[in-house]
Scaffold this active site. Structure first.
Site: not given
Ligand code: NAD
Ligand code: UFG
Length: 336
Positions: A124, A149, A153
């Site tokens: 991302s 989050y 990643k």
């Protein structure tokens, strides 16, 4: 060619499976359905004419993965499975690290055992944190993430990079998505968030269809042309095609390959509200609210590397993104 697609029943995975089937690639799906419905399989079949093999299982269950690799001659893995809600990740960090980081480690271990060393990972733009400037190239620093989050990643990117260093025969492709939106042009597949949508586009769509009263615009005092946040919205079909391009050009060649998948263009929150109003033929109610914690002013991709090395470029406009989302939302007002 068979490709294992983890999280293939989800939003981006399902669209990618359809494009894979159309390109003659056979997706084998594993998904635990924690954020997807089984009906997605029927929709994939309605669009493509093929119902892919589906395993209702968890990527943290190594024995299930091992048996899939034994049963099928899998050449590569596209790894979408993961949890993705930023706010929820702050409240449930252990669940996020377990699912996203541990899940990826279990997957990589099972792949190594099976001798399958080609993986494409859903990363991302969040790994860039608040960028010093835009557009963002792949060589910008990563790691200054602002929530669990985003950190998950970043951690998976680092784990896979270390795996490549330890064994350069792996092909590891990190795809950094910008803001995926839109739906399949048939209106049969789209984004189906559970509960209150966190993201802009599904929220706007639910206001337009009458499920929610009005959009909260989080801040109009950013240093951007109209004061609202600017993002690089990319049509989910372009993103799906980007995975095929990555698979074809680098996904089976050893190396550590890193690409931004975006359009290279920024749109503001109010640009998206206006475009959606055009698509649905009515105004979308909104009110200006305070900024949302953790948001950045603007973020869009430099797309030259993907264009040069993958021969891929996003082609679908904001108009198509909003029209396709509206078609999906009208046909499926409560989602799947
Ligand atoms: P999604 O939630 O629609 O799809 C993820 C799928 O993975 C779901 O079907 C879910 O049931 C499944 N899943 C989750 N944990 C699993 C597990 N442990 N085992 C098996 N299946 C599991 O999300 P999406 O929007 O399609 O995103 C796909 C990937 O792309 C995610 O990794 C996400 O973090 C990443 N990504 C998404 C965005 C975005 O804005 N949508 C942006 C950047 C990156
Ligand atoms: N926004 C609103 N109102 C809303 C929702 C969003 O005004 O109800 C604004 C945000 O403030 C931001 C823009 O709309 O300016 C886009 O917000 P999203 O939540 O749709 O997307 P983000 O850019 O915040 O984050 C998304 C994903 C992340 C991913 C990131 C980069 O949620 O997981 O894109 O890929 F990391």
């Amino acid at each position: 060619m068979k490709v294992l697609v983890t999280g293939g029943m989800g939003y981006i995975g399902s669209h990618t499976c359809v494009q894979m089937i159309e390109a003659g690639i056979e997706p084998i799906i594993i998904d635990n359905l924690c954020n997807a419905k089984e009906m997605v399989l029927d929709r994939i079949e309605m669009i493509s004419g093929v119902a892919p093999a589906f395993y209702h299982g968890d990527i943290r269950d190594e024995s299930v993965l091992d048996s899939i690799f034994t049963e099928h001659d899998i050449k590569a893995v596209i790894h979408f499975a993961g949890l993705k809600a930023v706010g929820e990740s702050v409240a449930k960090p252990l669940e996020y690290y377990d699912n996203n980081v541990n899940g990826s480690l279990v997957l990589a271990r099972s792949m190594r055992k099976a001798g399958v060393k080609n993986i494409i990972f859903s990363s991302s733009a969040t790994v860039y944190g608040d960028p010093a400037s835009v557009p963002i190239t792949e060589s910008f620093p990563t790691g200054a993430t602002t929530n669990p989050y985003g950190r998950s990643k970043y951690m998976v990117e680092e784990c896979l990079s270390d795996l490549f260093t330890s064994d350069p025969s792996w092909s590891i492709t990190l795809l950094r998505y910008f803001n995926p939106v839109g739906a399949h042009p048939t209106g049969l597949m789209g984004e189906d968030p559970q509960g209150i949508p966190n993201n802009l586009m599904p929220y706007i769509a639910q206001v337009a269809v009458g499920r929610r009263e009005k959009l909260s615009v989080y801040g109009n005092d950013y240093p951007t042309p109209d004061g609202t946040g600017v993002r690089d919205y990319i049509h989910v079909m372009d993103l799906a095609d980007g995975h095929l391009a990555a698979l074809t050009h680098v996904g089976l060649k050893s190396g550590l390959h890193i690409y931004n998948l975006g359009t290279g263009k920024g749109s503001s929150v109010l640009d998206m509200v206006e475009a959606f109003s055009q698509a649905c033929g009515k105004g979308v109610a909104y009110e200006i609210c305070p900024r949302r914690a953790g948001d950045i002013a603007e973020c869009w991709a430099n797309t030259e590397k993907a264009e040069r090395e993958l021969g891929w470029k996003a082609t679908r406009s904001v108009k198509e993104m909003t029209e396709d989302t509206w078609r999906w939302q009208v046909a499926n007002p409560q989602g799947y």
